[in-house]
Enzyme design. Structure first.
Site, PDB file in Angstrom:
ATOM      1  N   HIS A  23       0.819  -1.213   0.000  1.00  0.00           N
ATOM      2  CA  HIS A  23       0.000   0.000   0.000  1.00  0.00           C
ATOM      3  C   HIS A  23       0.859   1.271   0.000  1.00  0.00           C
ATOM      4  O   HIS A  23       0.358   2.348  -0.312  1.00  0.00           O
ATOM      5  CB  HIS A  23      -0.894  -0.011   1.243  1.00  0.00           C
ATOM      6  CG  HIS A  23      -2.320   0.360   0.998  1.00  0.00           C
ATOM      7  ND1 HIS A  23      -2.919   0.345  -0.245  1.00  0.00           N
ATOM      8  CD2 HIS A  23      -3.298   0.748   1.862  1.00  0.00           C
ATOM      9  CE1 HIS A  23      -4.192   0.716  -0.123  1.00  0.00           C
ATOM     10  NE2 HIS A  23      -4.443   0.972   1.131  1.00  0.00           N
ATOM     11  N   ASN A  78      -6.988   6.259   3.661  1.00  0.00           N
ATOM     12  CA  ASN A  78      -8.386   6.470   3.300  1.00  0.00           C
ATOM     13  C   ASN A  78      -8.882   7.883   3.559  1.00  0.00           C
ATOM     14  O   ASN A  78     -10.034   8.204   3.250  1.00  0.00           O
ATOM     15  CB  ASN A  78      -9.290   5.441   4.011  1.00  0.00           C
ATOM     16  CG  ASN A  78      -9.224   5.552   5.525  1.00  0.00           C
ATOM     17  OD1 ASN A  78      -8.448   6.309   6.082  1.00  0.00           O
ATOM     18  ND2 ASN A  78     -10.055   4.772   6.200  1.00  0.00           N
ATOM     19  N   ASP A 103      -0.725   2.185  -5.326  1.00  0.00           N
ATOM     20  CA  ASP A 103      -0.733   0.746  -5.563  1.00  0.00           C
ATOM     21  C   ASP A 103      -2.009   0.359  -6.301  1.00  0.00           C
ATOM     22  O   ASP A 103      -3.057   0.976  -6.128  1.00  0.00           O
ATOM     23  CB  ASP A 103      -0.635  -0.012  -4.236  1.00  0.00           C
ATOM     24  CG  ASP A 103      -1.803   0.295  -3.309  1.00  0.00           C
ATOM     25  OD1 ASP A 103      -2.063   1.489  -3.036  1.00  0.00           O
ATOM     26  OD2 ASP A 103      -2.482  -0.650  -2.862  1.00  0.00           O
ATOM     27  N   ASN A 124      -9.707   3.172  -1.627  1.00  0.00           N
ATOM     28  CA  ASN A 124     -10.285   4.181  -0.743  1.00  0.00           C
ATOM     29  C   ASN A 124      -9.516   5.494  -0.744  1.00  0.00           C
ATOM     30  O   ASN A 124     -10.106   6.568  -0.551  1.00  0.00           O
ATOM     31  CB  ASN A 124     -10.379   3.639   0.686  1.00  0.00           C
ATOM     32  CG  ASN A 124     -11.430   2.559   0.820  1.00  0.00           C
ATOM     33  OD1 ASN A 124     -12.416   2.548   0.100  1.00  0.00           O
ATOM     34  ND2 ASN A 124     -11.214   1.629   1.734  1.00  0.00           N
TER      35      ASN A 124
END
Length: 201
Positions: A23, A78, A103, A124
């Protein structure tokens, strides 16, 4: 190309716990871009982000490339939209001059794709940026991390570090992604897509 600066955002989660996660590949790419240009990140006074102001690439005649604001939000993934929107407003940058490096599970590891606009694919961080900017019309540099194996949850997968095998190729992959960002801001989306998108058979 416009004289307006670019805002290049690398997505990730803050802190050493997440640093090696799939991530956080956006952070990895921005760290390399800063290293290439001799830039250093510092906390921004008006946004929850670490920022480095640099020039990327070279223009014809050996002139320095475009002015670029490299930004790593210091929020969790997020809720990346607030820092991105705040920086865009602070520097007077339109969404068309924003590029988000992130990513992407829908393309294989070691693959880079670029686009402007379109959906967020369940990401998100992108969803929050779209909401904050009020548009989907910003650039994305999609850094492939591949699909999770078996029935592993996608959220668990992206919050895991790259495998030992992947880590062997990761420096070259991150270097390629940094090249893609540089080509995007110096020569435009179509040129970058032409280099990094695999030719169809």
């Amino acid at each position: 190309m416009t004289d307006q600066p670019w805002l290049v955002v690398g997505l990730g989660n803050p802190g050493p716990k997440y640093a090696g996660n799939r991530h956080n590949v956006g952070h990895m790419v921005l760290d390399l871009l800063a290293e290439r240009t001799g830039g250093s990140f510092a906390r921004h006074g008006r946004a929850q982000a670490a920022v480095a102001e640099v020039r990327l690439g070279m223009l014809p005649g050996g002139r320095p490339g475009p002015r670029v604001i490299l930004a790593k939000p210091s929020t969790y993934m997020n809720v990346s939209g607030g820092p991105v929107s705040a920086l865009a407003q602070y520097y007077g940058i339109e969404p068309g001059q924003v590029a988000v490096v992130h990513d992407e599970v829908d393309i294989p590891f070691d693959t880079i794709k670029l686009k402007i606009g379109g959906g967020e694919g369940g990401h998100n961080g992108l969803r929050d940026i779209t909401k904050a900017l009020g548009t989907r019309d910003y650039h994305r540099v999609r850094v492939g991390v591949g699909r999770p194996p078996g029935r592993m949850d996608t959220a668990d997968y992206v919050l895991r570090d790259f495998t030992a095998t992947e880590r062997k190729d990761l420096p070259i992959f991150v270097d390629d992604a940094a090249d893609a960002v540089e080509l995007l801001v110096t020569e435009g989306l179509l040129t970058a897509q032409g280099k990094f998108h695999p030719a169809r058979a």
